[in-house]
Design a protein around this motif. Structure first.
Motif, short mmCIF file in Angstrom:
data_model
loop_
_atom_site.label_atom_id
_atom_site.label_comp_id
_atom_site.label_asym_id
_atom_site.label_seq_id
_atom_site.Cartn_x
_atom_site.Cartn_y
_atom_site.Cartn_z
N UNK B 13 3.96 10.69 3.19
CA UNK B 13 3.25 9.43 3.05
C UNK B 13 2.20 9.21 4.13
N UNK B 14 2.09 10.16 5.05
CA UNK B 14 1.04 10.11 6.05
C UNK B 14 -0.26 10.73 5.53
N UNK B 49 -3.66 6.12 5.11
CA UNK B 49 -2.44 6.89 4.80
C UNK B 49 -1.83 6.40 3.50
N UNK B 51 1.12 5.57 2.52
CA UNK B 51 2.05 4.44 2.55
C UNK B 51 1.30 3.11 2.55
N UNK B 52 0.15 3.07 3.20
CA UNK B 52 -0.62 1.83 3.27
C UNK B 52 -1.42 1.62 1.99
N UNK B 55 1.04 0.52 -0.64
CA UNK B 55 1.48 -0.86 -0.42
C UNK B 55 0.41 -1.86 -0.81
#
Lengths: 197, 194
Positions: B13-14, B49, B51-52, B55
């Motif tokens: 997720x990076x 990234x 994950x962001x 989201x």
């Protein structure tokens, strides 16, 4: 910021061989915690700005809301990285009790954070307590046994040891025919090896 | 489904994802190298990234996500030409995991088929080489594998090694691997009582 440093902790764990440990990275761990405080400060600041404008923070979707959302997501990300770091190390530390026994060699001890040493001690005490209560040694028979007895060669001077109803001198390079359950911990610690003729 | 504590999932997720902001966001100027003040403007194209990006898209509908370069036509043509030779690791170390997660977030419906094709094409080569290679050497093609493929390779090789060991017999109890090899083990105070 934004999870970069936190994932660095897990890259360290990932590049380490399975079942091994690198020294606890207090510096980066503490930096990530400081970053969390910074994200929280920024988050609170943006929310406060919305409150001061008498906006409903539950429903309003303005520039400040989206900025706050980014900081919130960053906090969750950092949290996940920190917890995964502790959790995955704890799994390895637990496995030490089963592989090495209740006393850790110094070169492993020095890689542990203080809280991890406490964790190992408590985990070890819990296992010992349970094994005493049940009168069974859970740490033997890690490999399915073929024979109750095993021939071993001693690799390091261990000295006089009580085994059951008698004591025996385990001097370096001596050969012994012993009960397998008595030898497994010594073999696991590298003090003995199984001897095949 | 990987768990919360899964390291590979967290590292995957990076991976950077190119997004376009559909809204403006205050107080996060660091995310946009081109930002003039401490905010990201609507319409800004930024690498975030995963994950962001995920989201912001899923929870806030604040961004749109572009298909990552490792899933575009250039990579596909290379895979179709000779799948086994393509260096997927350099394009994305978590090619398959990222692919599975990106499919629901972008409009390109063909990524799933591409992932399956890439994996099935490369799998055969990975498996056959894992069975024939020794534990002592690292075959030339391993650095080109993704993380997931490297795990398949290692598992298959370990499995073959374990089988050979079982068939050959020999010692079954050994020193805990954590203690390493050829190192003087310090005896703890007094002998251990097993």
């Amino acid at each position: 910021m934004y999870g970069r440093r936190a994932s660095q902790l897990l890259k360290e764990v990932d590049s380490c061989e399975a079942g091994q440990l690198v020294p606890f990275n207090s510096d980066v761990f503490d930096q990530v915690i400081r970053e969390c405080n910074e994200h929280n400060t920024q988050f609170q600041s943006l929310i406060r700005k919305m409150v001061e404008q008498n906006l409903d923070i539950e429903t309003t979707r303005n520039d400040d809301h989206y900025g706050a959302a980014v900081h919130h997501l960053s906090l969750l990300r950092n949290k996940r990285c920190l917890m995964a770091y502790m959790y995955n190390r704890a799994e390895v530390i637990q496995s030490f009790r089963w592989k090495i026994g209740p006393v850790l060699p110094h070169e492993i001890q020095e890689k542990l954070h203080f809280s991890e040493k406490e964790y190992f001690k408590n985990h070890s005490a819990a296992i010992k307590s349970y094994m005493s209560e049940m009168d069974i040694d859970l740490t033997v028979d890690m490999v399915p046994p073929k024979d109750p007895y095993i021939q071993v060669r001693v690799l390091e001077d261990i000295g006089e040891v009580s085994l059951g109803d008698h004591s025996i001198s385990l001097t370096k390079n001596s050969l012994h025919f012993l009960r397998r359950t008595d030898t497994e911990q010594f073999i696991s610690q590298g003090l003995m090896e199984e001897f095949l003729e | 489904m990987p768990g919360y504590y899964d390291i590979d999932d967290i590292l995957m997720e990076e991976e950077p994802i190119s997004v376009v902001f559909q809204v403006s966001a205050n107080g996060v100027g660091l995310l946009d190298p081109g930002a003039e003040r401490n905010s990201v403007e609507k319409g800004a194209k930024v690498d975030l990234p995963f994950w962001l990006a995920h989201g912001l898209l899923s929870l806030e509908q604040a961004v749109s996500i572009n298909v990552p370069p490792c899933f575009t036509q250039k990579t596909r043509k290379e895979i179709q030409a000779d799948a086994a030779c393509v260096d997927l690791r350099i394009r994305c170390p978590y090619f398959y995991e990222l692919g599975c997660k990106i499919v629901p977030l972008v409009n390109d419906r063909s990524i799933g088929l591409f992932l399956r094709y890439a994996f099935t094409s490369r799998y055969k080569e990975i498996l056959s080489k894992s069975h024939s290679s020794s534990m002592m050497t690292v075959p030339k093609f391993v650095p080109r594998l993704t993380k997931e493929e490297a795990q398949v390779f290692e598992s298959a090789r370990d499995s073959m090694t374990a089988f050979k060991k079982w068939r050959a017999g020999g010692v079954r109890l050994q020193k805990a691997s954590i203690l390493g090899r050829k190192r003087k083990t310090k005896l703890p105070d007094g002998p251990s009582a097993p």
